[in-house]
Design an enzyme around this catalytic site. Structure first.
Site, PDB file in Angstrom:
ATOM      1  N   ALA A  84       0.798  -1.108  -0.038  1.00  0.00           N
ATOM      2  CA  ALA A  84      -0.150  -0.121   0.075  1.00  0.00           C
ATOM      3  C   ALA A  84       0.857   1.213  -0.028  1.00  0.00           C
ATOM      4  O   ALA A  84       2.401   1.120   0.357  1.00  0.00           O
ATOM      5  CB  ALA A  84      -1.091   0.101   1.143  1.00  0.00           C
ATOM      6  N   GLY A  97      -0.420  -5.061   0.977  1.00  0.00           N
ATOM      7  CA  GLY A  97      -1.895  -4.760   0.344  1.00  0.00           C
ATOM      8  C   GLY A  97      -1.666  -5.463  -1.320  1.00  0.00           C
ATOM      9  O   GLY A  97      -2.478  -6.182  -1.535  1.00  0.00           O
ATOM     10  N   GLU A 112      -2.501  -8.940  -0.404  1.00  0.00           N
ATOM     11  CA  GLU A 112      -4.242  -9.281  -0.179  1.00  0.00           C
ATOM     12  C   GLU A 112      -4.786  -9.144  -1.482  1.00  0.00           C
ATOM     13  O   GLU A 112      -5.779  -9.696  -1.787  1.00  0.00           O
ATOM     14  CB  GLU A 112      -4.390  -7.877   0.723  1.00  0.00           C
ATOM     15  CG  GLU A 112      -3.713  -8.271   2.178  1.00  0.00           C
ATOM     16  CD  GLU A 112      -4.066  -7.037   3.057  1.00  0.00           C
ATOM     17  OE1 GLU A 112      -4.596  -7.238   4.137  1.00  0.00           O
ATOM     18  OE2 GLU A 112      -3.580  -5.836   2.899  1.00  0.00           O
ATOM     19  N   GLU A 132       3.390  -6.141   7.382  1.00  0.00           N
ATOM     20  CA  GLU A 132       3.052  -4.954   8.056  1.00  0.00           C
ATOM     21  C   GLU A 132       3.603  -4.830   9.499  1.00  0.00           C
ATOM     22  O   GLU A 132       3.518  -3.882  10.136  1.00  0.00           O
ATOM     23  CB  GLU A 132       1.341  -4.761   7.987  1.00  0.00           C
ATOM     24  CG  GLU A 132       0.712  -4.634   6.753  1.00  0.00           C
ATOM     25  CD  GLU A 132       0.526  -5.905   6.061  1.00  0.00           C
ATOM     26  OE1 GLU A 132      -0.038  -5.892   4.916  1.00  0.00           O
ATOM     27  OE2 GLU A 132       1.148  -7.030   6.294  1.00  0.00           O
TER      28      GLU A 132
END
Length: 298
Positions: free
Chosen positions: A104, A148, A151, A171
């Site tokens: 992200a 991300g 994911e 993360e």
């Protein structure tokens, strides 16, 4: 050195060692836009590289396809357009040879407060593709699929990858946890023990391991081979009855939400419902007569 800076210092030298080759991207046959032919995408590229196959390519090369709210907004719009197109039967989501998506956008996330993230339901829109897209969505993953990016790949119906791709949920190294379903989907894919180890340590795992553990369906030696085989599979799926394909995707996904007995009953009800479709009659008649079925998608 803070956690974000340390993480980048660890990752970026490894990324720079992998050359980006624009020539490896598939030839664009047809272009789409989110709203109209006068609207162009900024962070993604959309094409139809094979008959019946829509392709969305993440296109933020300078940030290694870091996922930001504007990119996700464009992605959701493009997927809705492709999902609604009567000529598209399957969709491929990919990045570059260097990175599917390296995570992200930290610059977007770093200044957020709890109240801002909570009241705006930050990254909730990332899950739209898991509920709004009815057609099969295939992820073709090369390079880094981290945070991300991992994911996003896990949200797809099917993952193909290169052997040396790098997946992970790092993360924890930034003082946070996965927020777009990583802890849930990764655990379902690899089991609690392995997911717990990966999420608590932030360790990466390779494309070869992803295929061996069941995260990915197959892995390939090169990006070129990956794209060729992913598009070949997508084209094959797109050649079947869209009604049956949609139903097949639905029943497999339900297996993740329902107990076995409830899932089998749900599958049987959907199976029964297909006897009301034209394509069930077309398919079985063609089989009996040793003919190629001409699907009506109805």
């Amino acid at each position: 050195m803070n956690a974000t800076t340390a993480f980048r210092a660890q990752l970026l030298p490894r990324l720079r060692a992998v050359p980006f080759q624009a020539s490896t991207l598939p030839r664009v046959v047809r272009s789409y836009s989110a709203a109209s032919s006068d609207t162009a995408y900024k962070y993604i590229a959309v094409s139809e590289p094979r008959p019946g196959v829509g392709q969305v390519t993440l296109n933020r090369p300078k940030s290694l396809n870091a996922l930001s709210t504007p990119l996700i907004t464009e992605l959701n719009a493009a997927l809705r357009t492709l999902d609604a197109s009567p000529s598209i039967g399957a969709i491929v989501l990919t990045g570059s040879p260097k990175a599917f998506a390296a995570g992200a956008d930290i610059k977007e996330m770093a200044p957020l407060t709890f109240s801002e993230a909570y009241t705006t339901s930050f990254i909730e829109s990332w899950s739209d593709l898991t509920t709004a897209v009815k057609k099969p969505l295939l992820a073709a993953v090369s390079g880094y699929a981290l945070g991300g990016g991992c994911e996003l790949a896990l949200m797809c119906d099917l993952i193909y990858t290169t052997t040396d791709a790098q997946f992970g949920q790092p993360e924890i190294k930034l003082g946070t946890i996965p927020g777009a379903g990583g802890s849930q989907r990764l655990t379902r894919a690899v089991g609690k023990a392995r997911a717990m180890e990966l999420i608590l340590t932030g360790n990466f795992f390779s494309g070869e391991e992803a295929a061996r553990w069941g995260v990915a369906a197959r892995c390939y030696a090169t990006h070129e081979e990956l794209m060729e085989e992913t598009l070949k599979t997508a084209e094959k799926i797109a050649g079947y009855s869209k009604v049956a394909v949609m139903a097949a995707k639905e029943v497999v996904n339900k297996s993740q939400d329902l107990a076995l007995r409830d899932g089998v009953e749900f599958e049987r009800r959907v199976f029964h419902s297909l006897f009301g479709s034209n394509d069930q009659k077309v398919g079985m008649k063609a089989f009996a007569e040793k003919q190629k079925p001409e699907w009506t998608h109805s």
